[in-house]
Design a protein around this motif. Sequence first.
Motif, PDB file in Angstrom:
ATOM      1  N   MET A 176       0.880  -1.149   0.126  1.00 16.04           N
ATOM      2  CA  MET A 176      -0.036   0.036   0.080  1.00 16.04           C
ATOM      3  C   MET A 176       0.886   1.085  -0.055  1.00 16.04           C
ATOM      4  SD  MET A 176      -3.200  -0.821   2.545  1.00 16.04           S
ATOM      5  CE  MET A 176      -3.895   0.891   1.957  1.00 16.04           C
ATOM      6  N   TRP A 177       1.957   1.264   0.651  1.00 11.53           N
ATOM      7  CA  TRP A 177       2.949   2.153   0.632  1.00 11.53           C
ATOM      8  C   TRP A 177       3.499   2.546  -0.781  1.00 11.53           C
ATOM      9  CZ3 TRP A 177       3.855   6.724   2.878  1.00 11.53           C
ATOM     10  CH2 TRP A 177       4.879   7.592   2.892  1.00 11.53           C
ATOM     11  N   THR A 178       3.997   1.401  -1.383  1.00 10.53           N
ATOM     12  CA  THR A 178       4.256   1.678  -2.525  1.00 10.53           C
ATOM     13  C   THR A 178       3.160   2.183  -3.524  1.00 10.53           C
ATOM     14  OG1 THR A 178       5.992  -0.240  -2.265  1.00 10.53           O
ATOM     15  CG2 THR A 178       5.282   0.361  -4.836  1.00 10.53           C
ATOM     16  N   ALA A 179       1.880   1.826  -3.426  1.00  7.67           N
ATOM     17  CA  ALA A 179       0.865   2.162  -4.155  1.00  7.67           C
ATOM     18  C   ALA A 179       0.614   3.846  -3.863  1.00  7.67           C
ATOM     19  CB  ALA A 179      -0.572   1.633  -3.892  1.00  7.67           C
ATOM     20  N   PHE A 180       0.763   4.270  -2.573  1.00  5.95           N
ATOM     21  CA  PHE A 180       0.782   5.593  -2.024  1.00  5.95           C
ATOM     22  C   PHE A 180       1.460   6.328  -3.022  1.00  5.95           C
ATOM     23  CE2 PHE A 180      -1.839   4.927   1.623  1.00  5.95           C
ATOM     24  CZ  PHE A 180      -2.960   5.736   1.471  1.00  5.95           C
ATOM     25  N   LEU A 181       2.751   5.909  -2.980  1.00  8.21           N
ATOM     26  CA  LEU A 181       3.651   6.978  -3.570  1.00  8.21           C
ATOM     27  C   LEU A 181       3.611   6.915  -5.154  1.00  8.21           C
ATOM     28  CD1 LEU A 181       7.088   5.568  -1.917  1.00  8.21           C
ATOM     29  CD2 LEU A 181       5.834   7.551  -1.550  1.00  8.21           C
ATOM     30  N   SER A 182       3.054   6.049  -5.721  1.00  4.66           N
ATOM     31  CA  SER A 182       2.880   6.006  -7.251  1.00  4.66           C
ATOM     32  C   SER A 182       1.698   7.055  -7.368  1.00  4.66           C
ATOM     33  CB  SER A 182       2.515   4.622  -7.758  1.00  4.66           C
ATOM     34  OG  SER A 182       2.191   4.844  -9.110  1.00  4.66           O
ATOM     35  N   LEU A 183       0.560   6.790  -6.405  1.00  6.98           N
ATOM     36  CA  LEU A 183      -0.507   7.541  -6.798  1.00  6.98           C
ATOM     37  C   LEU A 183      -0.398   9.031  -6.651  1.00  6.98           C
ATOM     38  CD1 LEU A 183      -3.167   5.277  -4.646  1.00  6.98           C
ATOM     39  CD2 LEU A 183      -2.973   5.544  -7.252  1.00  6.98           C
ATOM     40  N   PHE A 184       0.550   9.465  -5.790  1.00  7.70           N
ATOM     41  CA  PHE A 184       0.699  10.826  -5.633  1.00  7.70           C
ATOM     42  C   PHE A 184       1.385  11.690  -6.785  1.00  7.70           C
ATOM     43  CE2 PHE A 184       0.477  10.283  -0.922  1.00  7.70           C
ATOM     44  CZ  PHE A 184       0.183  11.570  -0.522  1.00  7.70           C
ATOM     45  N   LYS A 185       1.825  10.745  -7.674  1.00 10.67           N
ATOM     46  CA  LYS A 185       2.230  11.352  -9.018  1.00 10.67           C
ATOM     47  C   LYS A 185       1.128  11.809  -9.933  1.00 10.67           C
ATOM     48  CE  LYS A 185       5.952   8.104  -9.439  1.00 10.67           C
ATOM     49  NZ  LYS A 185       6.667   6.891 -10.069  1.00 10.67           N
ATOM     50  N   ALA A 186       0.007  11.115  -9.617  1.00  7.09           N
ATOM     51  CA  ALA A 186      -1.376  11.574 -10.398  1.00  7.09           C
ATOM     52  C   ALA A 186      -2.064  12.528  -9.622  1.00  7.09           C
ATOM     53  CB  ALA A 186      -2.371  10.204 -10.556  1.00  7.09           C
ATOM     54  N   LEU A 187      -1.758  12.880  -8.536  1.00  6.24           N
ATOM     55  CA  LEU A 187      -2.595  13.818  -7.488  1.00  6.24           C
ATOM     56  C   LEU A 187      -2.902  15.016  -8.264  1.00  6.24           C
ATOM     57  CD1 LEU A 187      -4.054  14.487  -4.960  1.00  6.24           C
ATOM     58  CD2 LEU A 187      -1.820  14.968  -3.713  1.00  6.24           C
ATOM     59  N   PRO A 188      -1.620  15.941  -8.714  1.00  8.94           N
ATOM     60  CA  PRO A 188      -1.876  17.167  -9.356  1.00  8.94           C
ATOM     61  C   PRO A 188      -2.838  17.215 -10.595  1.00  8.94           C
ATOM     62  CG  PRO A 188       0.539  16.773  -9.071  1.00  8.94           C
ATOM     63  CD  PRO A 188      -0.404  15.452  -8.720  1.00  8.94           C
ATOM     64  N   THR A 189      -2.711  16.022 -11.111  1.00  5.38           N
ATOM     65  CA  THR A 189      -3.884  15.848 -12.122  1.00  5.38           C
ATOM     66  C   THR A 189      -5.326  15.818 -11.827  1.00  5.38           C
ATOM     67  OG1 THR A 189      -2.247  14.958 -13.534  1.00  5.38           O
ATOM     68  CG2 THR A 189      -4.603  14.761 -14.442  1.00  5.38           C
ATOM     69  N   THR A 190      -5.559  15.131 -10.745  1.00  3.38           N
ATOM     70  CA  THR A 190      -6.911  15.144 -10.094  1.00  3.38           C
ATOM     71  C   THR A 190      -7.237  16.549  -9.496  1.00  3.38           C
ATOM     72  OG1 THR A 190      -6.726  12.740  -9.592  1.00  3.38           O
ATOM     73  CG2 THR A 190      -8.184  14.067  -8.348  1.00  3.38           C
ATOM     74  N   LEU A 191      -6.343  17.142  -8.735  1.00  3.83           N
ATOM     75  CA  LEU A 191      -6.397  18.552  -8.265  1.00  3.83           C
ATOM     76  C   LEU A 191      -6.774  19.457  -9.362  1.00  3.83           C
ATOM     77  CD1 LEU A 191      -3.893  18.524  -5.291  1.00  3.83           C
ATOM     78  CD2 LEU A 191      -6.611  18.018  -5.185  1.00  3.83           C
ATOM     79  N   PHE A 192      -6.023  19.534 -10.239  1.00  2.00           N
ATOM     80  CA  PHE A 192      -6.175  20.320 -11.445  1.00  2.00           C
ATOM     81  C   PHE A 192      -7.573  20.290 -12.113  1.00  2.00           C
ATOM     82  CE2 PHE A 192      -5.981  21.714 -15.979  1.00  2.00           C
ATOM     83  CZ  PHE A 192      -5.610  23.001 -15.753  1.00  2.00           C
ATOM     84  N   ILE A 193      -8.134  18.860 -12.409  1.00  2.00           N
ATOM     85  CA  ILE A 193      -9.579  18.673 -13.066  1.00  2.00           C
ATOM     86  C   ILE A 193     -10.418  19.426 -12.066  1.00  2.00           C
ATOM     87  CG2 ILE A 193     -11.151  17.221 -13.504  1.00  2.00           C
ATOM     88  CD1 ILE A 193      -8.699  15.496 -14.613  1.00  2.00           C
ATOM     89  N   THR A 194     -10.361  18.875 -10.782  1.00  2.00           N
ATOM     90  CA  THR A 194     -11.463  19.414  -9.909  1.00  2.00           C
ATOM     91  C   THR A 194     -11.422  21.126  -9.627  1.00  2.00           C
ATOM     92  OG1 THR A 194     -10.962  17.330  -8.221  1.00  2.00           O
ATOM     93  CG2 THR A 194     -12.046  19.167  -7.321  1.00  2.00           C
ATOM     94  N   ILE A 195     -10.305  21.411  -9.604  1.00  2.00           N
ATOM     95  CA  ILE A 195     -10.312  22.948  -9.199  1.00  2.00           C
ATOM     96  C   ILE A 195     -10.793  23.803 -10.449  1.00  2.00           C
ATOM     97  CG2 ILE A 195      -8.828  25.026  -8.959  1.00  2.00           C
ATOM     98  CD1 ILE A 195      -6.834  23.337  -6.993  1.00  2.00           C
ATOM     99  N   ILE A 196     -10.228  23.329 -11.615  1.00  2.00           N
ATOM    100  CA  ILE A 196     -10.700  24.072 -12.889  1.00  2.00           C
ATOM    101  C   ILE A 196     -12.202  23.945 -13.001  1.00  2.00           C
ATOM    102  CG2 ILE A 196     -10.638  24.139 -15.516  1.00  2.00           C
ATOM    103  CD1 ILE A 196      -8.335  25.318 -13.978  1.00  2.00           C
ATOM    104  N   SER A 197     -12.875  22.510 -12.845  1.00  2.00           N
ATOM    105  CA  SER A 197     -14.222  22.456 -12.979  1.00  2.00           C
ATOM    106  C   SER A 197     -15.167  22.894 -12.078  1.00  2.00           C
ATOM    107  CB  SER A 197     -14.684  20.968 -13.077  1.00  2.00           C
ATOM    108  OG  SER A 197     -13.983  20.209 -11.816  1.00  2.00           O
ATOM    109  N   VAL A 198     -14.578  23.405 -10.857  1.00  2.00           N
ATOM    110  CA  VAL A 198     -15.356  23.908  -9.601  1.00  2.00           C
ATOM    111  C   VAL A 198     -15.491  25.388  -9.947  1.00  2.00           C
ATOM    112  CG1 VAL A 198     -15.394  24.504  -7.374  1.00  2.00           C
ATOM    113  CG2 VAL A 198     -15.092  22.004  -8.010  1.00  2.00           C
ATOM    114  N   VAL A 199     -14.221  25.914 -10.470  1.00  2.00           N
ATOM    115  CA  VAL A 199     -14.156  27.318 -10.515  1.00  2.00           C
ATOM    116  C   VAL A 199     -15.075  27.769 -11.697  1.00  2.00           C
ATOM    117  CG1 VAL A 199     -12.587  29.295 -11.128  1.00  2.00           C
ATOM    118  CG2 VAL A 199     -11.901  27.777  -9.294  1.00  2.00           C
ATOM    119  N   ALA A 200     -14.643  27.050 -12.862  1.00  2.00           N
ATOM    120  CA  ALA A 200     -15.566  27.362 -14.248  1.00  2.00           C
ATOM    121  C   ALA A 200     -17.081  27.016 -13.900  1.00  2.00           C
ATOM    122  CB  ALA A 200     -15.050  26.487 -15.239  1.00  2.00           C
ATOM    123  N   GLY A 201     -17.392  26.041 -13.280  1.00  2.00           N
ATOM    124  CA  GLY A 201     -18.530  25.756 -13.063  1.00  2.00           C
ATOM    125  C   GLY A 201     -19.287  26.512 -12.029  1.00  2.00           C
TER     126      GLY A 201
END
Length: 236
Positions: free
Chosen positions: A8-33
């Motif tokens: 799970m720790w290995t998975a967490f480290l890998s998932l954090f690489k995709a965290l900026p993309t998830t946050l970018f999608i969320t922030i842009i969609s919320v602000v524009a929405g």
Amino acid sequence: MSFDPSFMWTAFLSLFKALPTTLFITIISVVAGFVIGTVVALARLYRIPVLAQIASAYVTFVRGTPMLMHLLLIYFGLPILIDSIAGALGSSFTSASIPLLAFACIAFSITAGAYMSEVVRAGILAVDKGQIEAAHAVGMTTPQALRRIVFPQALAVSLPNLSNSVIGMLHGSTLAYTISVIEINAQAQIVAADNWKYFEAYLAAALLFWGLTVLIERASGWLEYRLNSFQRGGAA
């Protein structure tokens, strides 16, 4: 097959690489929405000719269809429109040069706009109409009354529902993997496929989403407290 907590720790480290993309999608969609939702809500509340009917149709259609459908319609339909316009203008620009992330942000912004319009509309309706009449009586225009009196109160009333919308868009961002955007859910699938540890990878993703959701709830609670303290005239 057995549960491997250490993975799970290995998975967490890998998932954090995709965290900026998830946050970018969320922030842009919320602000524009939120911007789209505010415009749509005002068009419906003030019954602006033509715009009110278009806004009502937009809200009805988007709320009546799945979020995944919006993403697929934008992903497959928008390139056709862009390429047609570019061809008519003789431009060499094509939809192939548009990043996949842009399609996800556009689709989710459209989705968020419809849902947030109802939240904004309910917040504005919760403000006593007498306050707008009083603002007009002292010489304020309608835009000034909305900006100085109505919107601050409507925001305080709508904040819990707005935070729910933010959380909903955060979770909805997982649908972006269907058009090959690598966000947290897609990254979890990649990690799981490489190691055949699907349960551990998805459990790590679930915990990461849970942590983000808790942060949003705490931030919303703090902001709600500050807004209510300010309106009461107390020290925050």
